[in-house]
Motif scaffolding. Sequence first.
Motif, mmCIF file in Angstrom:
data_model
loop_
_atom_site.group_PDB
_atom_site.id
_atom_site.type_symbol
_atom_site.label_atom_id
_atom_site.label_comp_id
_atom_site.label_asym_id
_atom_site.label_seq_id
_atom_site.Cartn_x
_atom_site.Cartn_y
_atom_site.Cartn_z
ATOM 1 N N ALA A 155 0.829 -1.209 0.000
ATOM 2 C CA ALA A 155 0.000 0.000 0.000
ATOM 3 C C ALA A 155 0.864 1.261 0.000
ATOM 4 O O ALA A 155 0.619 2.203 -0.762
ATOM 5 C CB ALA A 155 -0.947 -0.002 1.205
ATOM 6 N N ILE A 156 1.894 1.291 0.860
ATOM 7 C CA ILE A 156 2.759 2.470 0.901
ATOM 8 C C ILE A 156 3.594 2.549 -0.369
ATOM 9 O O ILE A 156 3.926 3.653 -0.829
ATOM 10 C CB ILE A 156 3.652 2.456 2.163
ATOM 11 C CG1 ILE A 156 4.354 3.812 2.338
ATOM 12 C CG2 ILE A 156 4.663 1.325 2.119
ATOM 13 C CD1 ILE A 156 3.432 4.972 2.530
ATOM 14 N N TYR A 157 3.914 1.419 -0.964
ATOM 15 C CA TYR A 157 4.637 1.429 -2.240
ATOM 16 C C TYR A 157 3.825 2.174 -3.293
ATOM 17 O O TYR A 157 4.333 3.070 -3.972
ATOM 18 C CB TYR A 157 4.909 -0.013 -2.694
ATOM 19 C CG TYR A 157 5.525 -0.118 -4.079
ATOM 20 C CD1 TYR A 157 6.884 0.100 -4.262
ATOM 21 C CD2 TYR A 157 4.746 -0.429 -5.191
ATOM 22 C CE1 TYR A 157 7.456 0.018 -5.522
ATOM 23 C CE2 TYR A 157 5.302 -0.513 -6.453
ATOM 24 C CZ TYR A 157 6.665 -0.292 -6.615
ATOM 25 O OH TYR A 157 7.221 -0.367 -7.867
ATOM 26 N N ARG A 158 2.557 1.831 -3.402
ATOM 27 C CA ARG A 158 1.707 2.475 -4.410
ATOM 28 C C ARG A 158 1.520 3.962 -4.102
ATOM 29 O O ARG A 158 1.491 4.794 -5.009
ATOM 30 C CB ARG A 158 0.349 1.769 -4.474
ATOM 31 C CG ARG A 158 0.426 0.320 -4.942
ATOM 32 C CD ARG A 158 -0.962 -0.284 -5.123
ATOM 33 N NE ARG A 158 -0.885 -1.681 -5.516
ATOM 34 C CZ ARG A 158 -1.010 -2.705 -4.674
ATOM 35 N NH1 ARG A 158 -1.255 -2.487 -3.387
ATOM 36 N NH2 ARG A 158 -0.914 -3.948 -5.106
ATOM 37 N N ARG B 8 8.778 -2.618 -8.717
ATOM 38 C CA ARG B 8 7.759 -3.666 -8.881
ATOM 39 C C ARG B 8 6.575 -3.108 -9.658
ATOM 40 O O ARG B 8 5.490 -2.912 -9.109
ATOM 41 C CB ARG B 8 7.301 -4.183 -7.516
ATOM 42 C CG ARG B 8 8.264 -5.118 -6.806
ATOM 43 C CD ARG B 8 8.358 -6.477 -7.474
ATOM 44 N NE ARG B 8 7.085 -7.143 -7.574
ATOM 45 C CZ ARG B 8 6.558 -7.914 -6.616
ATOM 46 N NH1 ARG B 8 7.211 -8.094 -5.482
ATOM 47 N NH2 ARG B 8 5.395 -8.511 -6.795
ATOM 48 N N PRO B 9 6.744 -2.842 -10.954
ATOM 49 C CA PRO B 9 5.621 -2.311 -11.736
ATOM 50 C C PRO B 9 4.427 -3.253 -11.785
ATOM 51 O O PRO B 9 3.302 -2.812 -12.035
ATOM 52 C CB PRO B 9 6.234 -2.087 -13.121
ATOM 53 C CG PRO B 9 7.449 -2.953 -13.157
ATOM 54 C CD PRO B 9 7.961 -2.989 -11.764
ATOM 55 N N ASP B 10 4.660 -4.541 -11.504
ATOM 56 C CA ASP B 10 3.552 -5.490 -11.499
ATOM 57 C C ASP B 10 2.579 -5.247 -10.357
ATOM 58 O O ASP B 10 1.439 -5.755 -10.379
ATOM 59 C CB ASP B 10 4.086 -6.927 -11.411
ATOM 60 C CG ASP B 10 4.918 -7.171 -10.161
ATOM 61 O OD1 ASP B 10 5.962 -6.490 -10.022
ATOM 62 O OD2 ASP B 10 4.528 -8.012 -9.341
ATOM 63 N N LEU B 11 2.993 -4.456 -9.355
ATOM 64 C CA LEU B 11 2.109 -4.131 -8.238
ATOM 65 C C LEU B 11 1.220 -2.935 -8.542
ATOM 66 O O LEU B 11 0.354 -2.582 -7.738
ATOM 67 C CB LEU B 11 2.939 -3.832 -6.979
ATOM 68 C CG LEU B 11 3.800 -4.969 -6.423
ATOM 69 C CD1 LEU B 11 4.595 -4.482 -5.230
ATOM 70 C CD2 LEU B 11 2.933 -6.170 -6.049
ATOM 71 N N LEU B 12 1.434 -2.299 -9.700
ATOM 72 C CA LEU B 12 0.701 -1.093 -10.051
ATOM 73 C C LEU B 12 -0.411 -1.388 -11.045
ATOM 74 O O LEU B 12 -0.291 -2.297 -11.871
ATOM 75 C CB LEU B 12 1.661 -0.066 -10.667
ATOM 76 C CG LEU B 12 2.902 0.288 -9.844
ATOM 77 C CD1 LEU B 12 3.821 1.198 -10.651
ATOM 78 C CD2 LEU B 12 2.511 0.936 -8.520
ATOM 79 N N ALA B 13 -1.487 -0.624 -10.953
ATOM 80 C CA ALA B 13 -2.560 -0.737 -11.937
ATOM 81 C C ALA B 13 -2.030 -0.299 -13.304
ATOM 82 O O ALA B 13 -1.101 0.514 -13.390
ATOM 83 C CB ALA B 13 -3.744 0.132 -11.524
ATOM 84 N N PRO B 14 -2.605 -0.824 -14.395
ATOM 85 C CA PRO B 14 -2.114 -0.467 -15.734
ATOM 86 C C PRO B 14 -2.083 1.041 -15.974
ATOM 87 O O PRO B 14 -1.129 1.560 -16.575
ATOM 88 C CB PRO B 14 -3.121 -1.160 -16.664
ATOM 89 C CG PRO B 14 -3.607 -2.332 -15.874
ATOM 90 C CD PRO B 14 -3.657 -1.854 -14.451
ATOM 91 N N GLU B 15 -3.083 1.748 -15.479
ATOM 92 C CA GLU B 15 -3.090 3.200 -15.686
ATOM 93 C C GLU B 15 -1.958 3.883 -14.914
ATOM 94 O O GLU B 15 -1.427 4.915 -15.355
ATOM 95 C CB GLU B 15 -4.438 3.804 -15.287
ATOM 96 C CG GLU B 15 -4.885 3.535 -13.866
ATOM 97 C CD GLU B 15 -5.727 2.267 -13.717
ATOM 98 O OE1 GLU B 15 -6.523 2.210 -12.756
ATOM 99 O OE2 GLU B 15 -5.601 1.368 -14.571
ATOM 100 N N MET B 16 -1.552 3.315 -13.772
ATOM 101 C CA MET B 16 -0.445 3.883 -13.024
ATOM 102 C C MET B 16 0.885 3.617 -13.740
ATOM 103 O O MET B 16 1.778 4.474 -13.734
ATOM 104 C CB MET B 16 -0.407 3.306 -11.611
ATOM 105 C CG MET B 16 0.711 3.865 -10.740
ATOM 106 S SD MET B 16 0.579 5.649 -10.452
ATOM 107 C CE MET B 16 -0.759 5.708 -9.264
ATOM 108 N N VAL B 17 1.005 2.458 -14.338
ATOM 109 C CA VAL B 17 2.220 2.154 -15.107
ATOM 110 C C VAL B 17 2.375 3.141 -16.250
ATOM 111 O O VAL B 17 3.470 3.680 -16.507
ATOM 112 C CB VAL B 17 2.187 0.711 -15.640
ATOM 113 C CG1 VAL B 17 3.384 0.447 -16.568
ATOM 114 C CG2 VAL B 17 2.177 -0.290 -14.483
ATOM 115 N N PHE B 18 1.268 3.425 -16.934
ATOM 116 C CA PHE B 18 1.297 4.397 -18.026
ATOM 117 C C PHE B 18 1.643 5.787 -17.491
ATOM 118 O O PHE B 18 2.457 6.517 -18.078
ATOM 119 C CB PHE B 18 -0.056 4.437 -18.732
ATOM 120 C CG PHE B 18 -0.151 5.490 -19.795
ATOM 121 C CD1 PHE B 18 0.413 5.282 -21.052
ATOM 122 C CD2 PHE B 18 -0.788 6.699 -19.544
ATOM 123 C CE1 PHE B 18 0.341 6.265 -22.030
ATOM 124 C CE2 PHE B 18 -0.869 7.687 -20.507
ATOM 125 C CZ PHE B 18 -0.303 7.465 -21.764
#
Length: 393
Positions: free
Chosen positions: A245-248, A271-281
């Motif tokens: 949670a704190i990572y995000r 850890r981009p896999d922990l992020l929602a697709p819109e956050m990765v973008f």
Amino acid sequence: MQFNPNFISTTPDIDRLLASNAVVAVGISGGRDSQACLLAVNQHLNAIGHTGPRVAVHADLGRAEWPQSLPKCQEMADFLGWELIVVRGGNGDMMDRWITRWRNNVRRYAELECVQLILPWSTASMRFCTSERKTKPVASALKKRFPGQNVINVIGVRREESASRAKQPVSKPDPNVVSRGMEGATWNAIIDMKRTEVTSYIEGSGLTLHPGYTEHGMTRISCAFCIMASAADLAASATYEGNHAIYREMVDLEVRSTFSLQSGKWLGDVRPDLLAPEMVFALEEAKRKAELRQAAEARIPENMLYVKGWPVAVPTWAEASLLAEIRSSVAEIVGLQINFRDPGSIIDRYEELMELAASKSKSRDAVDDHDDDAPGRLIPAKQLDSSCSAWPF
């Protein structure tokens, strides 16, 4: 538990204070160095017959910390029968401080109180996370808790940890932890202890290490994602679900601010896999915006950058025109609403700031001339911003 007296380093000043039964306060984070320090100091105090107050102190950084850190500190204190004092900085936790700092820095930029946009994060050279959230609250708590008593503030740093810590003294005077007229000291009690000795000593005591070490492979325990952590420790921390949670939340601040947690190193890449697709973008967009922002601000002439006493001169029309263009570009890139976007208003603003600075200087001179206590008076902490005052750094 076998105790090696060579684990403890002392000085004549520390020995004298201990002999007088001064208060001993050991700072603990939940990490192994502070754990070993608490154990070693406790045994040393028992060996010399110290009967003064003993307390463990934990500076709680809130959701930026590993969730197990505070319970581990309580476990350690209970194991020895020491009281645990938990201190917290005001106005939210460490994450709140970074968020508030970004909001304040956006305001400063909008009002032309700085020429460059300022990052939200603490840095190696500007560790307000330590000064504001640990050092000051601990000192304040000890002073209030033990008025009229001498206090030794014990810290578990070791020379082996870094080049800067290798140069630290065993002890030094610390008037910040005591009331007026009393003697305070900071004591690096295990500064010469080796890492192999730390681990074996803790395990021999019957205590266990923080699960960050044993279950997730961390080499140091501080914030879950420390601004000074190694790449390996950042990755290890991200393996623990309780830190997701704190990572995000921290990645979200990277995105909104366009400043990476560490210089040139984005936490979102760990850890981009922990992020929602819109956050990765959004993270990729933030990186692009960061490059554009840096390129724009690189055009600011050196004579217009921050120096002590900024601003020291009113820009020429050409300089103000360039700064207006740069400010407009940065605002558009990052998505900010700002004032002072044309050369005329920028020149007026500089003149206003310089007049304000001159007025404040005269006021200080008047106080110094007429107030006998002026050289030693204290400024309330609420009036200070140790991160950058009103200007960039």
